[in-house]
Design a protein around this motif. Structure first.
Motif, mmCIF file in Angstrom:
data_model
loop_
_atom_site.group_PDB
_atom_site.id
_atom_site.type_symbol
_atom_site.label_atom_id
_atom_site.label_comp_id
_atom_site.label_asym_id
_atom_site.label_seq_id
_atom_site.Cartn_x
_atom_site.Cartn_y
_atom_site.Cartn_z
ATOM 1 N N ARG A 116 1.737 3.193 6.008
ATOM 2 C CA ARG A 116 0.318 2.965 6.278
ATOM 3 C C ARG A 116 0.103 2.705 7.761
ATOM 4 O O ARG A 116 0.795 1.902 8.371
ATOM 5 C CB ARG A 116 -0.183 1.778 5.452
ATOM 6 N N MET B 246 -7.248 0.435 0.999
ATOM 7 C CA MET B 246 -7.488 1.540 1.926
ATOM 8 C C MET B 246 -8.894 1.384 2.457
ATOM 9 O O MET B 246 -9.819 1.050 1.714
ATOM 10 C CB MET B 246 -7.332 2.903 1.224
ATOM 11 N N ASP C 169 -7.972 2.633 8.240
ATOM 12 C CA ASP C 169 -6.808 3.481 8.001
ATOM 13 C C ASP C 169 -6.916 4.822 8.714
ATOM 14 O O ASP C 169 -7.947 5.502 8.634
ATOM 15 C CB ASP C 169 -6.640 3.728 6.499
ATOM 16 N N ALA D 89 -4.806 10.766 1.414
ATOM 17 C CA ALA D 89 -5.784 9.928 0.715
ATOM 18 C C ALA D 89 -5.923 10.363 -0.747
ATOM 19 O O ALA D 89 -5.881 9.517 -1.656
ATOM 20 C CB ALA D 89 -7.132 10.004 1.425
ATOM 21 N N THR E 206 -11.305 3.783 4.761
ATOM 22 C CA THR E 206 -11.340 5.093 5.398
ATOM 23 C C THR E 206 -12.438 5.190 6.461
ATOM 24 O O THR E 206 -13.468 4.521 6.360
ATOM 25 C CB THR E 206 -11.565 6.212 4.368
ATOM 26 N N SER F 244 0.830 -1.193 0.000
ATOM 27 C CA SER F 244 0.000 0.000 0.000
ATOM 28 C C SER F 244 0.865 1.244 0.000
ATOM 29 O O SER F 244 2.057 1.203 -0.277
ATOM 30 C CB SER F 244 -0.931 -0.033 1.207
ATOM 31 N N VAL G 11 -11.039 0.336 -2.457
ATOM 32 C CA VAL G 11 -11.104 1.190 -1.277
ATOM 33 C C VAL G 11 -12.481 1.058 -0.646
ATOM 34 O O VAL G 11 -13.501 1.170 -1.342
ATOM 35 C CB VAL G 11 -10.839 2.666 -1.660
#
Length: 257
Positions: free
Chosen positions: A11, A71, A22, A29, A73, A7, A45
């Motif tokens: 991270r 990812m 994350d 981002a 979020t 990634s 994501v």
């Protein structure tokens, strides 16, 4: 499921009710996703709110989907608040509607083609019009609404259409958990960054109004959505919010929060 690629640098993730999310700021981002999209890397994501983390905490296969994302979020305010309590000071909400809009702005500037997959034909038509009006230079060569009730997770022709369009970003609006499962199954097959944005399509298409900014800032967006669609959302919010409170209270009692 393909093994996750390396990634972005450094991270950092924190556990929210046992789900790795994350700890990432807006600038990182946007820059990271923009770089992946420009290179047409096959990644996915997940935008995680209370509903998605509670679903993942109760479903092992969905847990793996979130954990293996490139990812994940913190969308929901309680998710971001939990990360702050875990030591990630100042963690902001990285929300689906806002992330989609900012990435479209970046894509128009970086000449990255964008695709839209999900929702209804009417919503996609309105959404495409709104994007074209706001970002005149944005190229959207792929725009597909899958037939309701006839969804095929293994549609090889669909992958060919996506890849031949040359897009670098694919926004997926199939709803949780369908969109995350679809993206995880297509990493390595779709040559684009897939981002599950849920109801961002409806927001930006003008179909569903979004909560006022003051409600968003205070973590009350869920309440506004519940007021707007009570019959559809009451069970989701009351059940998942209750379970989230119970699970975080247990962590607090153990000194983990």
């Amino acid at each position: 499921m393909d093994e996750a690629k390396p990634s972005y640098p450094e991270r950092h993730r924190g556990l929210v009710v046992g789900i790795p999310i994350d700890a990432v700021d807006w600038q990182t981002a946007r820059q990271t996703l923009g770089n992946w999209a420009e290179a047409q890397e096959s990644r996915y994501v997940c935008i995680c709110n209370v509903h998605s983390v509670i679903t993942a905490s109760r479903d092992g296969s969905y847990h793996r989907v979130i954990a293996e994302a490139d990812m994940a979020t913190p969308d929901g305010a309680p998710v971001a608040w939990t990360l702050r309590r875990k030591g990630f000071i100042g963690q902001a909400r990285i929300t689906g509607p806002d992330l989609m809009w900012q990435l479209c702005e970046d894509a128009s500037r970086r000449n990255v083609k964008v695709g839209l997959f999900g929702s209804t034909p009417e919503t996609l038509k309105n959404l495409r019009g709104a994007l074209a009006e706001t970002f005149p230079g944005l190229d959207i060569p792929f725009c597909v609404s899958p037939p309701f009730g006839q969804f095929d997770y293994e549609d090889h022709q669909l992958c060919d259409r996506i890849n031949s369009s040359g897009i670098g970003l694919l926004f997926v609006g199939l709803g949780c958990p369908k969109q995350e499962i679809w993206m995880s199954l297509h990493r390595g097959r779709v040559r684009a960054v897939m981002i599950g944005v849920g109801f961002a399509f409806s927001y930006h298409a003008g179909i569903i109004p979004r909560a006022p900014v003051w409600m968003q800032a205070r973590g009350l967006e869920w309440l506004y959505r519940l007021y707007s669609e009570p019959r559809r959302l009451w069970r989701r919010y009351f059940v998942t919010n209750f379970l989230f409170i119970v699970k975080t209270a247990r962590e607090w009692a153990k000194g983990e929060l």
